[in-house]
Scaffold this active site. Structure first.
Site, mmCIF file in Angstrom:
data_model
loop_
_atom_site.group_PDB
_atom_site.id
_atom_site.type_symbol
_atom_site.label_atom_id
_atom_site.label_comp_id
_atom_site.label_asym_id
_atom_site.label_seq_id
_atom_site.Cartn_x
_atom_site.Cartn_y
_atom_site.Cartn_z
ATOM 1 N N TRP A 358 0.801 -0.987 -0.112
ATOM 2 C CA TRP A 358 -0.082 0.001 0.125
ATOM 3 C C TRP A 358 0.840 1.293 -0.115
ATOM 4 O O TRP A 358 0.221 2.052 0.543
ATOM 5 C CB TRP A 358 -1.337 -0.545 1.016
ATOM 6 C CG TRP A 358 -2.162 -0.803 1.335
ATOM 7 C CD1 TRP A 358 -3.119 -0.949 0.795
ATOM 8 C CD2 TRP A 358 -1.913 -2.042 1.531
ATOM 9 N NE1 TRP A 358 -4.089 -1.931 0.537
ATOM 10 C CE2 TRP A 358 -2.971 -2.963 0.844
ATOM 11 C CE3 TRP A 358 -0.801 -2.979 1.889
ATOM 12 C CZ2 TRP A 358 -3.955 -3.928 1.363
ATOM 13 C CZ3 TRP A 358 -0.897 -4.707 1.827
ATOM 14 C CH2 TRP A 358 -2.653 -5.066 2.308
ATOM 15 N N CYS A 393 -6.797 -4.576 -1.242
ATOM 16 C CA CYS A 393 -7.637 -5.487 -1.388
ATOM 17 C C CYS A 393 -9.208 -6.214 -2.776
ATOM 18 O O CYS A 393 -9.157 -7.577 -1.895
ATOM 19 C CB CYS A 393 -8.635 -4.278 0.057
ATOM 20 S SG CYS A 393 -9.747 -3.260 -1.106
ATOM 21 N N HIS A 452 -13.407 -1.067 1.280
ATOM 22 C CA HIS A 452 -12.754 -2.527 1.456
ATOM 23 C C HIS A 452 -13.402 -3.529 0.875
ATOM 24 O O HIS A 452 -14.652 -3.583 0.472
ATOM 25 C CB HIS A 452 -12.443 -2.714 2.835
ATOM 26 C CG HIS A 452 -11.736 -3.882 3.558
ATOM 27 N ND1 HIS A 452 -10.469 -4.328 2.522
ATOM 28 C CD2 HIS A 452 -11.987 -4.879 4.434
ATOM 29 C CE1 HIS A 452 -10.340 -5.780 2.882
ATOM 30 N NE2 HIS A 452 -11.267 -6.117 3.611
ATOM 31 N N ASP A 475 -12.165 -13.096 4.481
ATOM 32 C CA ASP A 475 -11.482 -12.344 3.389
ATOM 33 C C ASP A 475 -9.723 -12.627 3.664
ATOM 34 O O ASP A 475 -9.234 -13.222 4.648
ATOM 35 C CB ASP A 475 -11.843 -10.537 4.809
ATOM 36 C CG ASP A 475 -10.874 -8.889 4.551
ATOM 37 O OD1 ASP A 475 -10.205 -9.284 3.334
ATOM 38 O OD2 ASP A 475 -11.644 -8.491 5.054
ATOM 39 N N TYR A 637 -6.935 4.736 -0.638
ATOM 40 C CA TYR A 637 -7.723 4.453 -0.163
ATOM 41 C C TYR A 637 -8.285 3.642 1.518
ATOM 42 O O TYR A 637 -9.357 3.924 2.297
ATOM 43 C CB TYR A 637 -8.772 3.481 -1.082
ATOM 44 C CG TYR A 637 -8.160 2.142 -0.905
ATOM 45 C CD1 TYR A 637 -9.022 1.227 -0.532
ATOM 46 C CD2 TYR A 637 -7.082 1.599 -1.976
ATOM 47 C CE1 TYR A 637 -8.529 -0.529 -0.461
ATOM 48 C CE2 TYR A 637 -6.417 0.310 -1.064
ATOM 49 C CZ TYR A 637 -6.787 -0.657 -0.603
ATOM 50 O OH TYR A 637 -6.766 -1.997 -0.726
#
Length: 828
Positions: A358, A393, A452, A475, A637
């Site tokens: 990220w 994600c 997400h 997840d 984000y």
């Protein structure tokens, strides 16, 4: 998992960055040609195996099973993994390339039997000279089992459903002959573990397995075989044994006769059963989907190629389970499989599929925004065994959808807007301010992601009380650990909806993502903190997925939470918070609110100027004086922002019932140098009303739209014939885009393809053409993306209706675009 810490300058490292990005990814060491011997895992005293740490529900957790695969090393460059043979390495007379004497029974009873390669076959013995598993995509088995789209020529079936085969014999079958079918999986197949399945023909079977003769004609014997609805999923070796008065015979193992068994959502006895055909078509068989991103007010969407039927993908999905060392006994349970897939899609702990990044720096890999599907990622992992850089994600979720749909689980990709990341198990999003309402960044560890993306999969939950079957959250994005492993779920959506955070797995974390409250704390003169504002509708404001049977967006918020503000919703929130680390937070809040605040942001395009407006309204009966501060920064984000580059302060006097607008113009030249990946902006608003104790606080995020790629088909698409597509792109920025890369992919149309386009000048329009050869008929989608250091998140898609060639049937070989002899090597 968040990127740089909130309040730091753009690109600076986050304080907890060591979990995923503190050590920049290094090129992986090439494995040595001679692998080291497999370490003795029995000698690792005092260490719990991964399976026991990851999934406490597995019945195998307290035993040491010989059907475990090797556990990978902790380093990316580890050479200690035993080499797994590729299909080309396998001897046709050995099961899976492993040493085995064909003249000996797999159950190790010691007696020998004759094989088809024995030239001294006794006259009258019943010899199986060949087998037809009816495994072609156009054959009965593949059609009835809904596996005809797989680009494989092996037999692929779904458990709990019968399939057919034909045995070719040396003489006609007699009723006194005994025929037994056997399926084997793993290094040490055992009947008791279900890894060695014995099916006597015509004599019934155990555990739901049985086989019957449907037709005996000359030297051909037609059989119908029923598989257990609780069978282990994976690739089985197949053999046939016969016994007659003249002696016994065993058919040699042949890689061509290997059988893939998958979960079966069409079978009512299977725990993954789905009773709606339209859901099965969408959530199991659809190879393409939509993934949503952006903000609740500015929703973007992109098409993702799941590609679960592409050649090599099924092997990659099974390799994931092997690589993690999952016991074969656990592979019959969808709960256990989902938990392992969640852990293996990210690379933390286990050298899994994708490296999360990220940071905005992707020069050593692929920008997560540039991927258009899962196929390239999974095949790369299958070939090399090394994690693929990079994912965020939606990439983790897209790959998870591919893996679970491929294995037979109904799965969909979910986007949650304003998704919370609770770091202290308080089940609230806590934001701390000093006495002057200035954020205390060193205390603000919780974050709210603009969006997400995770997954829902459908199954029964026999491990939970009644009422928690159905959609389960899985997840794969590595945010927090679960039982010491970076995985999450499966968690019943019903338990999330009602705040039952004591239900496994990981319900507290998922509840906080969709239905926690934002709690604003102000430091008092004595150093203590007081709740000054509770924002109840800030988290999980919208939960969406692709609609069944169309490309429309479906709002599924109602299955995750009761209507915002309703009695049931408030009860769920307070029930959950009572189990958190701050159970009394709702008992100490103050309330005095008669000034309302709203933010209006125009639909902004990357490269253009924009204006933000804040609207204040006095809802009371007395005048109000409001002192307001606005701070604007660029944000990832994940809700982690860079430094403030523009601010505004103003005092406003509002008459009863009056409203006033505060405008903040922002020029492109002001925000250009601060842009980060995906180009979103965060407006922080704080203030207070002089006449009472009301505190005004709000965070508003909006994104800068990027252009789309325009795809045009230049000729009709026909199976086996060259087709051409035109891609048009208009650079929206006044600056040159450097090192531009196009990606093109579409299941049944085009294997993943990368095109280097060099530089594109500011505001310039470019056109390129590409050819492809469709291999499967039907309605397909061709997806493209563009990426450069200056601009990302640029996508395009076109629907392609592929016709069969005149006078022809389906594709005779379905192993990929223009590559009938393609072999996918398996990582050493």
């Amino acid at each position: 998992m968040p990127a740089p810490s909130s309040g730091t300058t753009t690109g600076s490292p986050r304080s907890d960055v060591g979990r995923w990005g503190g050590n920049p990814w290094q090129p992986l060491v090439t494995p040595s040609p001679e692998p080291e011997p497999e370490p003795d895992r029995h000698a690792r005293h005092g260490r719990r195996p991964f399976w026991a740490r990851c999934c406490g529900c597995c019945s195998c957790q307290n035993t040491i099973d010989e059907d475990w695969g090797p556990e990978p090393g902790g380093d990316h460059g580890s050479n200690s993994r035993p080499r797994r043979p590729s299909p080309r390495d396998r001897r046709p007379d050995t099961p899976g390339g492993r040493p085995n004497t064909l003249g000996r029974r797999p159950d190790s009873r010691g007696s020998t039997v004759t094989t088809a390669r024995d030239d001294t076959i006794q006259e009258g013995k019943l010899v199986v000279t060949g087998v037809d598993l009816l495994s072609s995509p156009s054959d009965q088995n593949r059609q009835e089992h809904h596996t005809d789209e797989f680009e494989y020529n092996e037999l692929i079936i779904r458990r709990g459903q019968p399939f057919h085969m034909v045995l070719f014999l040396s003489r006609p079958y007699d009723s006194s002959d005994r025929v037994t079918l056997e399926l084997l999986i793993g290094n040490n197949p055992e009947v008791g573990k279900g890894t060695h399945v014995i099916i006597p023909v015509g004599q019934g079977g155990s555990g739901g397995w049985n086989a019957q003769v449907t037709k005996s004609s000359g030297k051909n014997l037609n059989l119908q075989v029923h598989t257990s609805p609780n069978a282990i999923i994976g690739k089985f070796q197949f053999t046939v044994r016969t016994c007659s008065e003249a002696g016994e015979f065993q058919l040699p193992f042949d890689p061509c006769n290997e059988i893939y068994i998958l979960f079966n959502p069409w079978c009512p006895e299977d725990t993954v059963y789905v009773d709606r055909e339209d859901w099965r078509q969408e959530y199991v068989l659809n190879e393409c989907g939509r993934i949503y991103y952006g903000t609740e007010a500015q929703i973007g969407e992109r098409t993702w190629n799941y590609g679960q039927f592409d050649h090599g993908v099924l092997d990659a999905c099974l390799y994931i389970l092997d690589r993690r060392g999952m016991p074969y006994g656990g592979r019959r349970d969808p709960i256990s499989v989902c938990r392992v897939v969640s852990a293996m899609v990210n690379s933390l702990d286990d050298n899994g599929i994708l490296i999360g990044n990220w940071s905005g720096e992707y020069s050593r890999g692929t920008n997560p925004s540039a991927w258009v599907g899962s196929v390239e990622i999974l095949l790369s992992y299958l070939r090399t065994g090394f994690p693929v850089p990079y994912g965020q994600c939606w990439v983790f979720a897209g790959v998870t959808t591919t893996v679970l749909r491929c294995l037979g689980l109904a799965t969909r990709t979910i986007t949650n807007f304003n998704s919370a990341h609770d770091t202290d198990t308080s089940l609230t999003m806590d934001i701390y301010f000093d006495e002057n309402m200035k954020p205390l960044e060193h205390l603000n560890h919780d974050s709210v992601w603009n969006f997400h993306v995770w997954n829902d999969c459908w199954m029964k939950r026999p491990d939970l009380p009644p009422g928690f079957d159905g959609w389960q959250v899985v997840d794969a994005t590595p945010q927090e650990t679960s039982s010491g492993i970076f995985c999450c779920g499966p968690c019943s959506v019903e338990s999330v909806k009602n705040g039952l955070v004591y239900m496994k797995y990981d319900t507290p974390f998922i509840f906080a993502e969709v239905n926690s409250d934002k709690i604003y704390w102000q430091r008092q003169g004595d150093g203590s903190f007081k709740v000054v504002y509770v924002e109840e509708k800030a988290i999980g404001s919208l939960v969406v997925t692709k609609a069944v049977g169309s490309n429309m967006r479906e709002d599924v918020s109602h299955i995750y939470k009761h209507p915002e503000g309703s009695e049931a919703e408030r009860k769920a929130v307070e029930t959950a918070a009572a189990h958190g680390s701050k159970p009394n937070v709702y008992a100490i809040r103050d309330s005095a609110e008669d000034v309302a605040l709203k933010v209006e942001a125009q639909d902004a395009v990357m490269g253009q100027d924009l204006t933000i407006c804040v609207v204040l309204t006095n809802c009371g009966s007395s005048p109000r004086t409001v002192k307001l501060h606005l701070y604007l920064s660029v944000t990832y984000y994940t809700g982690v922002s860079g430094s403030v580059f523009k601010e505004s302060k103003k005092e406003v006097v509002l008459a009863p019932g009056a409203s006033e607008r505060m405008a903040m113009p922002v020029a492109y030249k002001e925000y250009r140098v601060h842009l980060v990946d995906q180009g979103a902006m965060l407006l922080n608003i704080s203030g207070h009303v002089k006449e009472n104790t009301q505190v005004l606080a709000k965070q508003h995020t909006f994104r800068l739209r990027t252009p789309d790629l325009t795809l045009t088909l230049l000729r009709a698409a026909v199976v086996g014939q060259v087709c051409e597509v035109q891609i048009v792109f208009q650079n929206p920025l006044p600056i040159t885009l450097t090192n531009v890369v196009f990606r093109l992919e579409g299941s049944g149309l085009q294997r993943p393809k990368t095109l280097n386009a060099g530089d594109i000048e500011g505001n310039k329009r470019v056109t390129l053409r590409q050819t492809f050869v469709p291999v499967r008929p039907g309605c397909r989608q061709l997806i493209a993306s563009l990426d450069s250091p200056q601009l990302s998140q640029v996508h395009g898609v076109i629907q392609v209706d592929v016709a069969l060639a005149a006078g022809g049937g389906g594709s005779s070989d379905t192993r990929g675009n223009g590559s009938s002899e393609e072999t996918i090597p398996i990582a050493s």
